[in-house]
Write an enzyme that holds these catalytic residues in place. Structure first.
Site, PDB file in Angstrom:
ATOM      1  N   GLU A   1     -11.050 -15.767  -2.788  1.00 10.44           N
ATOM      2  CA  GLU A   1     -10.089 -16.842  -3.052  1.00 10.44           C
ATOM      3  C   GLU A   1      -8.706 -16.575  -2.474  1.00 10.44           C
ATOM      4  O   GLU A   1      -7.945 -17.515  -2.251  1.00 10.44           O
ATOM      5  CB  GLU A   1      -9.964 -17.098  -4.559  1.00 10.44           C
ATOM      6  CG  GLU A   1      -9.399 -15.948  -5.348  1.00 10.44           C
ATOM      7  CD  GLU A   1      -9.203 -16.296  -6.817  1.00 10.44           C
ATOM      8  OE1 GLU A   1      -8.885 -17.462  -7.106  1.00 10.44           O
ATOM      9  OE2 GLU A   1      -9.375 -15.398  -7.671  1.00 10.44           O
ATOM     10  N   ARG A   2      -8.355 -15.312  -2.215  1.00 13.11           N
ATOM     11  CA  ARG A   2      -7.011 -15.013  -1.716  1.00 13.11           C
ATOM     12  C   ARG A   2      -7.045 -14.710  -0.220  1.00 13.11           C
ATOM     13  O   ARG A   2      -6.881 -15.572   0.599  1.00 13.11           O
ATOM     14  CB  ARG A   2      -6.399 -13.868  -2.518  1.00 13.11           C
ATOM     15  CG  ARG A   2      -6.138 -14.248  -3.993  1.00 13.11           C
ATOM     16  CD  ARG A   2      -5.518 -13.096  -4.753  1.00 13.11           C
ATOM     17  NE  ARG A   2      -4.213 -12.730  -4.211  1.00 13.11           N
ATOM     18  CZ  ARG A   2      -3.077 -13.363  -4.508  1.00 13.11           C
ATOM     19  NH1 ARG A   2      -3.065 -14.394  -5.328  1.00 13.11           N
ATOM     20  NH2 ARG A   2      -1.923 -12.951  -3.994  1.00 13.11           N
TER      21      ARG A   2
ATOM     22  N   LYS B   1       1.409   2.169   2.438  1.00  9.41           N
ATOM     23  CA  LYS B   1       1.509   3.248   3.422  1.00  9.41           C
ATOM     24  C   LYS B   1       2.472   2.889   4.561  1.00  9.41           C
ATOM     25  O   LYS B   1       3.139   3.758   5.128  1.00  9.41           O
ATOM     26  CB  LYS B   1       0.127   3.596   4.005  1.00  9.41           C
ATOM     27  CG  LYS B   1      -0.898   4.032   2.974  1.00  9.41           C
ATOM     28  CD  LYS B   1      -0.398   5.119   2.104  1.00  9.41           C
ATOM     29  CE  LYS B   1      -0.662   5.052   0.635  1.00  9.41           C
ATOM     30  NZ  LYS B   1      -1.109   3.948  -0.088  1.00  9.41           N
TER      31      LYS B   1
ATOM     32  N   GLU C   1       6.850   7.402 -18.363  1.00  6.21           N
ATOM     33  CA  GLU C   1       5.415   7.677 -18.442  1.00  6.21           C
ATOM     34  C   GLU C   1       5.022   8.061 -19.868  1.00  6.21           C
ATOM     35  O   GLU C   1       5.701   8.863 -20.519  1.00  6.21           O
ATOM     36  CB  GLU C   1       5.055   8.797 -17.467  1.00  6.21           C
ATOM     37  CG  GLU C   1       3.680   9.405 -17.624  1.00  6.21           C
ATOM     38  CD  GLU C   1       2.555   8.399 -17.497  1.00  6.21           C
ATOM     39  OE1 GLU C   1       1.659   8.395 -18.364  1.00  6.21           O
ATOM     40  OE2 GLU C   1       2.569   7.600 -16.536  1.00  6.21           O
TER      41      GLU C   1
ATOM     42  N   VAL D   1       6.942   2.728 -23.918  1.00  9.29           N
ATOM     43  CA  VAL D   1       7.831   1.583 -23.706  1.00  9.29           C
ATOM     44  C   VAL D   1       7.678   0.607 -24.869  1.00  9.29           C
ATOM     45  O   VAL D   1       6.559   0.229 -25.236  1.00  9.29           O
ATOM     46  CB  VAL D   1       7.514   0.880 -22.368  1.00  9.29           C
ATOM     47  CG1 VAL D   1       8.356  -0.390 -22.212  1.00  9.29           C
ATOM     48  CG2 VAL D   1       7.779   1.831 -21.200  1.00  9.29           C
TER      49      VAL D   1
ATOM     50  N   GLY E   1      -1.715   0.951 -14.854  1.00  9.77           N
ATOM     51  CA  GLY E   1      -3.164   1.025 -14.682  1.00  9.77           C
ATOM     52  C   GLY E   1      -3.763  -0.291 -14.222  1.00  9.77           C
ATOM     53  O   GLY E   1      -3.066  -1.300 -14.077  1.00  9.77           O
TER      54      GLY E   1
ATOM     55  N   ALA F   1     -10.429   2.650  -2.685  1.00  6.18           N
ATOM     56  CA  ALA F   1     -11.030   1.847  -1.623  1.00  6.18           C
ATOM     57  C   ALA F   1     -12.159   2.588  -0.919  1.00  6.18           C
ATOM     58  O   ALA F   1     -13.198   1.994  -0.588  1.00  6.18           O
ATOM     59  CB  ALA F   1      -9.963   1.431  -0.614  1.00  6.18           C
TER      60      ALA F   1
ATOM     61  N   HIS G   1      -6.505  26.320  15.487  1.00  3.37           N
ATOM     62  CA  HIS G   1      -5.254  27.030  15.216  1.00  3.37           C
ATOM     63  C   HIS G   1      -4.203  26.648  16.252  1.00  3.37           C
ATOM     64  O   HIS G   1      -4.513  26.568  17.434  1.00  3.37           O
ATOM     65  CB  HIS G   1      -5.486  28.546  15.258  1.00  3.37           C
ATOM     66  CG  HIS G   1      -4.225  29.339  15.108  1.00  3.37           C
ATOM     67  ND1 HIS G   1      -3.588  29.468  13.896  1.00  3.37           N
ATOM     68  CD2 HIS G   1      -3.480  30.025  16.025  1.00  3.37           C
ATOM     69  CE1 HIS G   1      -2.503  30.202  14.066  1.00  3.37           C
ATOM     70  NE2 HIS G   1      -2.425  30.555  15.349  1.00  3.37           N
TER      71      HIS G   1
END
Length: 460
Positions: A34-35, A50, A205, A239, A268, A316, A441
């Site tokens: 839908e998006r 990223k 947190e 909180v 979350g 992912a 190396h």
């Protein structure tokens, strides 16, 4: 009614890769989204975040480049330009996924789909007012942010003062002071970006540590690094309210607050199973996530679930592999999902990455283990590319078999290096065999080899 071999609900990593593999395997496939194709990962998560983080890292390295002979004057970063670059990157990748679907003959339906029932030959799905029939179903509807019942939070979301991962990645103006509710992966990555570009950041947190299930020493090192850079961590805090320009919290019975002009909610994620129509065919769920076996089968024959929707590992790359396993099972190919060697990465600067067991999780499972730990300074390239920085390499081995069962890193290129450790875990080779692997190396990845030899270094 349009008929297909496979109907895929969701166009994120599990959905679009599952559709790709199914089409390559000869199945007539339709995918419903839908998006935008790519789901949260390509549009509102992995890729856009990223892009921001790389811009911030480039700016930070130039800003603090004196030790490397780099002197810059009047250096600045344009947050608006960063967002515009992010948009370009996302569009390019999403269009690439769309092109792949078209080339493979996958029908992409830009609408929300819901399962409506079973037929003699399979299942029916309705999307955009059209009914589709398919022999098989792959449910890959992903996940959404958890919205806790905190007073003022809903109102804050409505007026844009509070943002989830979706909105903050489109934030046009850099805030002066950002409060982050949740010190997990999303919260830390955005804290890293905004801290690097000059925003004051406070992370609130509930737990007594940051970075969720990240290995304890790696988590502590990351917190120390970012505390020195000015991020204010308030741990063990619940909180209690979100106001106009502040977040209120409670710790050990004492009230506190963090003033801010923007809030990121990163408390979350939850599987998206409501409104999917699972109940019409009787698919089992547990705490809101679809229950699957190691072949990604649900309790209903010819129905599979992959990606965040099954709640097994909300990453992912896990979704990609789960989709492959599901499609292979449809095609009658022997395959099964393993979760003991799935890497996880926090793309801060430095990066933190882990795969497999920690000492604590292994012992909780009754395993007898030992660990080898050393500083990233044992890598010549790490020293060459950093200035007075440190990092961590911690390897966890099973007693008796000497098999590597866990690896945890903090340092440059950790996201790339962790693959080698994950491969070692996957092979289940004993330590003596792993020591025979030759690393290029100089690479920072040699730290894994150094760890296998308990830190003994042939070149330093």
């Amino acid at each position: 009614m349009e008929e297909f071999d496979l109907l895929v609900l969701g166009g994120g990593p599990a959905g679009y890769l599952g559709a790709e593999r199914a089409a390559q395997g000869g199945l007539k496939t339709a995918v419903f989204e839908e998006r935008a194709l790519g789901g949260v990962c390509l549009n509102e998560g992995c890729i856009p975040s990223k892009t921001l983080l790389y811009c911030a890292k480039t700016y930070s390295h130039a800003l603090h480049g004196e030790a490397f002979g780099i002197r810059a004057e009047n250096l600045s970063i344009d947050h608006g330009a960063v967002i515009r670059r992010k948009v370009k990157v996302v569009k390019m990748l999403v269009s690439g996924v769309a092109a792949k679907m078209k080339a493979l003959g996958v029908e992409v339906v830009a609408a929300r789909a819901a399962i409506t029932g079973k037929t003699a030959d399979g299942f029916t799905v309705v999307a955009g007012g059209v009914t589709y029939a398919g022999k098989y179903l792959l449910v890959a509807t992903g996940s959404a942010p958890v919205i806790p019942p905190i007073p003022g939070l809903g109102e804050g979301l409505e007026r844009g003062f509070v943002m989830t991962n979706r909105e903050i990645l489109d934030l046009a103006k850099q805030p002066e002071h950002l409060a982050v509710i949740g010190g997990g992966v999303i919260g830390l990555e955005m804290a890293s970006y905004f801290n690097a570009i000059g925003t004051k950041v406070t992370v609130i947190e509930l737990l007594d540590k940051i970075a969720g299930q990240t290995e304890d020493e790696a988590s502590a090192m990351l917190q120390t690094i970012y505390t020195k850079r000015g991020v204010d961590f308030r741990l063990g805090c619940r909180v209690t309210e979100v106001g106009d320009h502040a977040v209120a919290y409670e710790k050990d019975g004492q009230a506190g607050h963090a003033e801010c002009d923007a809030v990121l909610l990163s408390a979350g994620r939850r599987a998206v199973t409501q409104g999917v129509g699972l109940e019409t065919i009787g698919v089992y769920t547990d705490r809101g996530a679809i229950v699957t076996d190691d072949k990604m089968r649900t309790n209903i024959p010819h129905v599979w679930a992959a990606g965040d929707v099954n709640g097994r590992s909300m990453l992912a790359h896990t979704a990609y592999r789960e989709a492959e396993v599901a499609v292979n099972d449809m095609l009658g190919k022997a395959d099964a999902m393993r979760y003991d060697a799935i890497p996880s990465v926090i793309y801060t600067d430095p990066e933190a990455a882990g795969v497999g067991e920690t000492v604590e999780t292994a012992r909780a499972k009754g395993l007898s283990v030992y660990a080898k730990k050393l500083s990233m300074r044992h890598s010549g390239r790490f020293l060459a590319e950093t200035d007075r920085q440190d990092g961590l390499c911690k390897l966890v081995f099973e007693e008796g078999t000497d098999r590597l069962i866990g690896a945890h890193l903090v340092g440059s290129y950790a996201s790339e290096i962790i693959l080698s450790a994950g491969t070692m875990i996957n092979t289940r080779w004993p330590l003596d065999s792993l020591k025979k692997i030759v690393f290029a190396h100089p690479t920072v990845g040699e730290i894994i080899r150094e760890g296998l030899f308990e830190g003994q270094s042939p070149h330093l």
